[in-house]
Design a protein around this motif. Structure first.
Motif, short mmCIF file in Angstrom:
data_model
loop_
_atom_site.label_atom_id
_atom_site.label_comp_id
_atom_site.label_asym_id
_atom_site.label_seq_id
_atom_site.Cartn_x
_atom_site.Cartn_y
_atom_site.Cartn_z
N GLU A 212 32.22 -8.47 18.37
CA GLU A 212 31.48 -7.50 19.19
C GLU A 212 30.05 -7.94 19.45
O GLU A 212 29.54 -7.86 20.58
N LYS A 213 29.36 -8.44 18.40
CA LYS A 213 27.98 -8.87 18.57
C LYS A 213 27.87 -10.15 19.39
O LYS A 213 26.84 -10.40 20.03
N LEU A 214 28.91 -10.96 19.35
CA LEU A 214 28.88 -12.24 20.06
C LEU A 214 28.98 -12.04 21.57
O LEU A 214 28.18 -12.59 22.33
N ASN A 215 29.98 -11.27 22.02
CA ASN A 215 30.12 -11.10 23.47
C ASN A 215 30.65 -9.72 23.88
O ASN A 215 31.03 -9.52 25.03
N GLY A 216 30.68 -8.79 22.93
CA GLY A 216 31.11 -7.44 23.27
C GLY A 216 32.61 -7.25 23.36
O GLY A 216 33.07 -6.19 23.80
N SER A 217 33.37 -8.25 22.95
CA SER A 217 34.83 -8.16 23.08
C SER A 217 35.47 -7.65 21.79
O SER A 217 34.84 -7.59 20.74
N PHE A 218 36.74 -7.28 21.90
CA PHE A 218 37.52 -6.87 20.74
C PHE A 218 37.79 -8.07 19.82
O PHE A 218 37.85 -9.21 20.27
N ASP A 219 38.01 -7.77 18.55
CA ASP A 219 38.48 -8.79 17.61
C ASP A 219 39.98 -9.03 17.79
O ASP A 219 40.46 -10.15 17.64
N CYS A 220 40.70 -7.94 18.03
CA CYS A 220 42.14 -8.07 18.22
C CYS A 220 42.63 -7.01 19.21
O CYS A 220 41.98 -5.98 19.40
N MET A 221 43.74 -7.30 19.85
CA MET A 221 44.35 -6.37 20.80
C MET A 221 45.86 -6.39 20.63
O MET A 221 46.44 -7.45 20.35
N TRP A 222 46.47 -5.23 20.80
CA TRP A 222 47.92 -5.12 20.79
C TRP A 222 48.36 -4.52 22.11
O TRP A 222 47.83 -3.50 22.56
N ASN A 223 49.32 -5.18 22.73
CA ASN A 223 49.79 -4.79 24.06
C ASN A 223 51.26 -4.41 23.98
O ASN A 223 52.09 -5.18 23.50
N THR A 224 51.58 -3.23 24.47
CA THR A 224 52.96 -2.74 24.51
C THR A 224 53.41 -2.70 25.96
O THR A 224 52.73 -2.09 26.80
N VAL A 225 54.53 -3.36 26.25
CA VAL A 225 54.99 -3.49 27.63
C VAL A 225 56.45 -3.04 27.74
O VAL A 225 57.31 -3.52 27.00
N ASN A 226 56.71 -2.14 28.68
CA ASN A 226 58.08 -1.75 29.00
C ASN A 226 58.54 -2.60 30.19
O ASN A 226 57.85 -2.67 31.21
N MET A 227 59.70 -3.27 30.04
CA MET A 227 60.22 -4.13 31.08
C MET A 227 61.26 -3.40 31.93
O MET A 227 61.86 -2.41 31.49
N ASP A 228 61.47 -3.91 33.16
CA ASP A 228 62.39 -3.23 34.07
C ASP A 228 63.86 -3.37 33.66
O ASP A 228 64.73 -2.71 34.22
N ASN A 229 64.15 -4.21 32.65
CA ASN A 229 65.52 -4.31 32.14
C ASN A 229 65.71 -3.52 30.85
O ASN A 229 66.73 -3.64 30.18
N GLY A 230 64.69 -2.71 30.49
CA GLY A 230 64.78 -1.87 29.31
C GLY A 230 64.23 -2.46 28.03
O GLY A 230 64.12 -1.76 27.02
N THR A 231 63.88 -3.73 28.03
CA THR A 231 63.35 -4.38 26.83
C THR A 231 61.94 -3.90 26.53
O THR A 231 61.13 -3.70 27.44
N LEU A 232 61.64 -3.72 25.24
CA LEU A 232 60.30 -3.37 24.80
C LEU A 232 59.61 -4.62 24.26
O LEU A 232 60.14 -5.30 23.38
N VAL A 233 58.44 -4.94 24.79
CA VAL A 233 57.69 -6.13 24.39
C VAL A 233 56.39 -5.70 23.72
O VAL A 233 55.66 -4.86 24.26
N LYS B 150 55.45 -0.81 32.77
CA LYS B 150 54.38 -0.02 32.17
C LYS B 150 53.72 -0.83 31.06
O LYS B 150 54.40 -1.46 30.27
N VAL B 151 52.39 -0.80 31.02
CA VAL B 151 51.64 -1.58 30.03
C VAL B 151 50.63 -0.67 29.33
O VAL B 151 49.92 0.09 29.99
N TYR B 152 50.58 -0.75 28.01
CA TYR B 152 49.59 -0.02 27.22
C TYR B 152 48.92 -1.01 26.28
O TYR B 152 49.60 -1.80 25.62
N SER B 153 47.59 -0.99 26.24
CA SER B 153 46.87 -1.94 25.40
C SER B 153 45.75 -1.24 24.65
O SER B 153 45.09 -0.35 25.18
N GLN B 154 45.56 -1.65 23.40
CA GLN B 154 44.49 -1.08 22.59
C GLN B 154 43.88 -2.17 21.73
O GLN B 154 44.57 -3.08 21.26
#
Length: 244
Positions: free
Chosen positions: A205-226, A194-198
């Motif tokens: 934003e004015k340069l190319n419409g992209s985010f300045d920063c992003m944080w991604n939360t990933v649940n792994m199949d071995n139970g680890t949180l990344v 499972k992946v969640y990103s914000q």
């Protein structure tokens, strides 16, 4: 030891380094380079002394002697068509990230490589970083016991961020955090479930419409949180290109 003929298409920043390294490798019989900018082609030709130099990647595709191709072209939308043609021609391919602009294109490249029986990989440099390899060794040997959480934070200055983001509309997750996602998956020898990103908008934003920063939360199949964060909005005077 069997030597091979290797081609590099796109000899800019990364491709130029690839070409110079390959020119010195005992595994390389002949080096071939491809670059659409005449000045840069001449510059890298002088640095790497290739057997051939061209401005048309189809010269590489149609030359059966070239077994391995490094694809380092920009802008990023060129990755898919060039990699597709090289893989279909039965060549092993190392492709710089991102693999493609669309998931369907990425799947297509993977499927073509499997059908042709050739090796296909992305140039994730952190796997060759001694400290990352040392961490993987310790995890594999159980010296860190069970890994519960991994966090990586990578942030670039605006000077480098603008240089990258100005080429194409891609997020810091696709351009920077992709390296960290890869090496963390490699360290853990696990797959995401499972992946969640914000993201947050700001300078870019004015340069190319992209985010300045992003944080991604990933649940792994071995139970680890990344948790992996990436951004490219640090002040231009920041004393280093990248802080990880």
């Amino acid at each position: 030891m069997r030597q091979v003929e290797v081609a590099v298409t796109g000899t800019g920043w990364c491709g130029g380094m690839r070409a110079e390294s390959l020119a010195k490798s005992a595994l390389v019989d002949k080096l071939h380079i491809c670059e659409v900018m005449p000045e840069r082609l001449a510059e890298v030709r002088a640095l790497s002394n290739p057997a051939t130099a061209t401005d048309d990647y189809q010269d590489i595709v149609h030359n059966p002697a070239m077994e391995v191709v490094y694809i380092s072209t920009t802008p990023e939308p060129t990755h898919y068509p060039i990699a597709r043609d090289c893989l279909k021609a039965g060549k092993h391919v190392l492709l710089e990230k991102p693999i493609a602009m669309e998931l369907a294109e990425a799947d297509d490249l993977i499927n073509i490589a499997a059908e042709q029986g050739v090796k296909f990989t992305i140039g994730y440099s952190q796997r060759f970083n001694p400290k990352i390899a040392w961490a993987k060794k310790n995890i594999a040997e159980g010296k860190l016991s069970k890994i519960v959480n991994v966090m990586v934070s990578r942030h670039l200055s605006r000077s480098l961020g603008s240089r990258i983001a100005g080429r194409v509309k891609l997020s810091p997750a696709a351009m920077e955090s992709t390296h960290d996602l890869d090496f963390v998956y490699w360290l853990l020898d696990a797959k995401p479930t499972k992946v969640y990103s914000q993201g947050a908008y700001g300078y870019m934003e004015k340069l190319n419409g992209s985010f300045d920063c992003m944080w991604n939360t990933v649940n792994m199949d071995n139970g680890t949180l990344v948790v992996i964060g990436g951004g490219w909005n640090l002040p231009r005077a920041y004393p280093n290109y990248c802080g990880t």
